[in-house]
Motif scaffolding. Structure first.
Motif, mmCIF file in Angstrom:
data_model
loop_
_atom_site.group_PDB
_atom_site.id
_atom_site.type_symbol
_atom_site.label_atom_id
_atom_site.label_comp_id
_atom_site.label_asym_id
_atom_site.label_seq_id
_atom_site.Cartn_x
_atom_site.Cartn_y
_atom_site.Cartn_z
ATOM 1 N N LEU A 57 0.759 -1.153 0.309
ATOM 2 C CA LEU A 57 0.073 -0.044 0.047
ATOM 3 C C LEU A 57 1.034 1.299 -0.088
ATOM 4 O O LEU A 57 0.263 2.344 -0.322
ATOM 5 N N ALA A 86 -3.273 -5.703 0.988
ATOM 6 C CA ALA A 86 -4.245 -4.852 1.632
ATOM 7 C C ALA A 86 -5.599 -4.946 1.276
ATOM 8 O O ALA A 86 -5.802 -5.325 -0.102
ATOM 9 N N VAL A 87 -6.396 -4.716 2.133
ATOM 10 C CA VAL A 87 -7.924 -4.547 1.528
ATOM 11 C C VAL A 87 -7.920 -3.189 0.797
ATOM 12 O O VAL A 87 -8.786 -2.862 -0.273
ATOM 13 N N GLY A 88 -7.229 -2.190 1.453
ATOM 14 C CA GLY A 88 -7.788 -0.765 0.879
ATOM 15 C C GLY A 88 -6.700 -0.889 -0.463
ATOM 16 O O GLY A 88 -5.716 -1.219 -0.432
ATOM 17 N N LEU A 102 -8.606 -9.594 7.434
ATOM 18 C CA LEU A 102 -8.062 -8.704 8.414
ATOM 19 C C LEU A 102 -9.025 -7.829 9.212
ATOM 20 O O LEU A 102 -8.671 -6.955 10.104
ATOM 21 N N ARG A 145 -7.726 5.525 6.948
ATOM 22 C CA ARG A 145 -6.681 5.960 6.145
ATOM 23 C C ARG A 145 -6.433 7.391 6.577
ATOM 24 O O ARG A 145 -7.591 8.000 6.880
ATOM 25 N N HIS A 158 0.453 2.198 11.857
ATOM 26 C CA HIS A 158 -0.273 1.674 10.774
ATOM 27 C C HIS A 158 -0.066 0.135 11.070
ATOM 28 O O HIS A 158 0.225 -0.626 10.517
ATOM 29 N N SER A 160 -3.813 -4.153 11.114
ATOM 30 C CA SER A 160 -4.007 -5.598 10.720
ATOM 31 C C SER A 160 -2.681 -6.566 11.092
ATOM 32 O O SER A 160 -2.683 -7.780 10.680
ATOM 33 N N MET A 175 -3.285 -12.347 4.734
ATOM 34 C CA MET A 175 -3.136 -11.356 3.522
ATOM 35 C C MET A 175 -2.354 -11.914 2.470
ATOM 36 O O MET A 175 -2.227 -11.618 1.377
#
Ligand SMILES: NC(=O)c1ccc[n+]([C@@H]2O[C@H](COP(=O)([O-])OP(=O)(O)OC[C@H]3O[C@@H](n4cnc5c(N)ncnc54)[C@H](O)[C@@H]3O)[C@@H](O)[C@H]2O)c1
Ligand SMILES: O=C(O)[C@H](O)CO
Length: 391
Positions: A70, A94-96, A119, A278, A325, A328, A337
């Motif tokens: 990310l 990452a999911v984002g 996550l 975020r 950060h 997760s 992940m």
């Protein structure tokens, strides 16, 4: 000429060349790739954030797919380089995926994977941890102890907020926001108010059907007040009513600086704000001013507007808890992940269909079974016309 980038190679004679821009936790993801005829190259450069130029050097002339992070800027330059090298698969670990220009990926026909679901609980648990730490001033108290300042119990020492009976507000009640809401309602008997652009059936099913009627009756029978919940019609309603507000939306044009000076002013003076989504969802400079002017207002931040940096003044404020950060960062989740990201790339290379529901990725995470012959989660599957798997 770009500088060569250092790598570690697995299965050098594999047919498909797959790059991972970082070493990732666990070994299952590596094994799945090499058992499926991939030559895996893992970047071992010491610097944390790779530049576009570094990644272009990694991609080289022939590359079938990339697992990225990310922190990287996946736009026109990288997708055109990947496409020139014959690659049609990319996955964020990452999911984002706000670091990915999906339109550019579409233009070059590259599938973009992400890692939802695995996550959810881990990230919600960190948001809950920050909520408790902020409410009970745990970091300040820890620093006080270590500084040798404790010289005996005092009635006023580090007095914080009781959560029970207060209202928790969730903005963005998707997978993670809903899991956090459940933890706070169930665990701390908090009332709930949430705001999302869409009705969160996931959350409402839990509070209306499975949980609150029996839990409410139980609390009543024990002489306690039952907890309540509602969906707010505006975000401001949440800001005005909630004692703790946790942010869980995606980052896009609609959520950039969603919490700004005006909205901070609408919150209670002693409210707690948590951000595990975020950084740019909050106007961080406005937040620093608000924290200075309102010493009883507290924040717990996992993400920052200009990561890895903090806005000037934030680090000095006692009413802010800041962590790097790590929402997760549980072993199970990070290994999962890595597995999902690798399977996204592998599945696209193999021409598998896309899994029917990115919210139900458990079958890919079972270490004792072969994963389904499907791609766990591709965000631009529709745009690319990729076939979908049926159960
Ligand atoms: N800090 C971390 O380490 C960490 C870990 C995981 C996820 N995240 C972030 O959390 C985000 C959410 O993840 P998720 O799996 O719950 O995603 P999700 O898609 O299930 O949930 C996002 C929710 O935000 C809502 N939303 C979108 N725009 C909104 C707006 N303007 N106002 C209110 N709600 C809005 C959506 O409708 C959706 O319900 C990710 O996109 C990622 O950026 C951060
Ligand atoms: O979007 C994500 O998945 C996180 O920020 C990293 O866990």
């Amino acid at each position: 000429m770009a500088k060569p980038v250092s790598i570690e190679v697995w299965n050098p004679n594999g047919k498909y060349r797959v790059i991972s821009t970082k070493s990732m936790p666990g070994t299952r993801w590596i094994n799945l790739l090499i058992q499926n005829d991939c030559r895996l190259e893992i970047c071992t450069e010491k610097k944390t954030i790779l530049s576009v130029e570094d990644i272009i050097a990694l991609i080289g002339d022939k590359c079938d797919g990339v697992i990225g992070q990310l922190t990287e800027d996946w736009g026109e330059e990288l997708f055109s380089a990947l496409s020139r090298a014959g690659g049609k698969a990319f996955s964020n670990m990452a999911v984002g995926y706000n670091n990915v220009n999906v339109d550019a990926a579409n233009k070059y026909g590259v599938a973009v994977g992400n890692t939802p679901g695995v996550l959810t609980e881990t990230t919600a648990e960190l948001a809950a941890s920050l909520s408790l730490a902020a409410a009970r001033r745990i970091v300040e108290a820890d620093e006080f102890m270590r500084a040798g300042l404790y010289d005996g119990w005092l009635p006023h020492l580090f007095v914080g907020n009781l959560l029970k009976g207060q209202t928790v507000g969730v903005i963005g009640a998707g997978r993670i926001g809903s899991a956090y809401a459940r933890m706070m309602v169930e665990g701390f008997k908090m009332n709930l108010i949430y705001f999302d652009l869409y009705q969160s059936t996931r959350l409402e099913k839990f509070v209306t059907g499975m949980f609150l009627p029996t839990y409410g009756a139980f609390l009543k029978a024990n002489g306690e007040t039952p907890v309540t919940w509602k969906r707010a019609s505006s975000m401001d309603e949440v800001l005005q009513e909630a004692d703790i507000i946790s942010l869980h939306p995606v980052l896009d044009k609609t959520t950039y600086h969603l919490v700004n000076k005006e909205r901070l002013a609408k919150m209670k003076k002693e409210a707690i704000l948590i951000n595990c989504s975020r950084g740019p969802v909050i106007d961080e400079a406005a937040l620093v001013e608000h924290l200075k002017e309102n010493p009883l207002f507290r924040v717990g931040l996992d993400v920052f507007e200009d990561e890895p940096y903090m806005k000037p003044g934030l680090a000095e404020l006692k009413n802010a808890i800041v962590v790097p950060h790590i929402a997760s960062a549980s072993k199970w989740t990070r290994e999962g992940m890595a597995t999902l990201a690798a399977l996204n790339v592998l599945g696209k290379i193999k021409g598998y269909p896309v899994w029917f529901d990115p919210n139900r990725v458990e079958p890919f995470l079972n270490e004792n079974a072969q994963p389904p012959a499907a791609i766990p989660s591709i965000v631009n599957a529709k745009a690319l016309g990729l076939p979908s798997s049926k159960l």
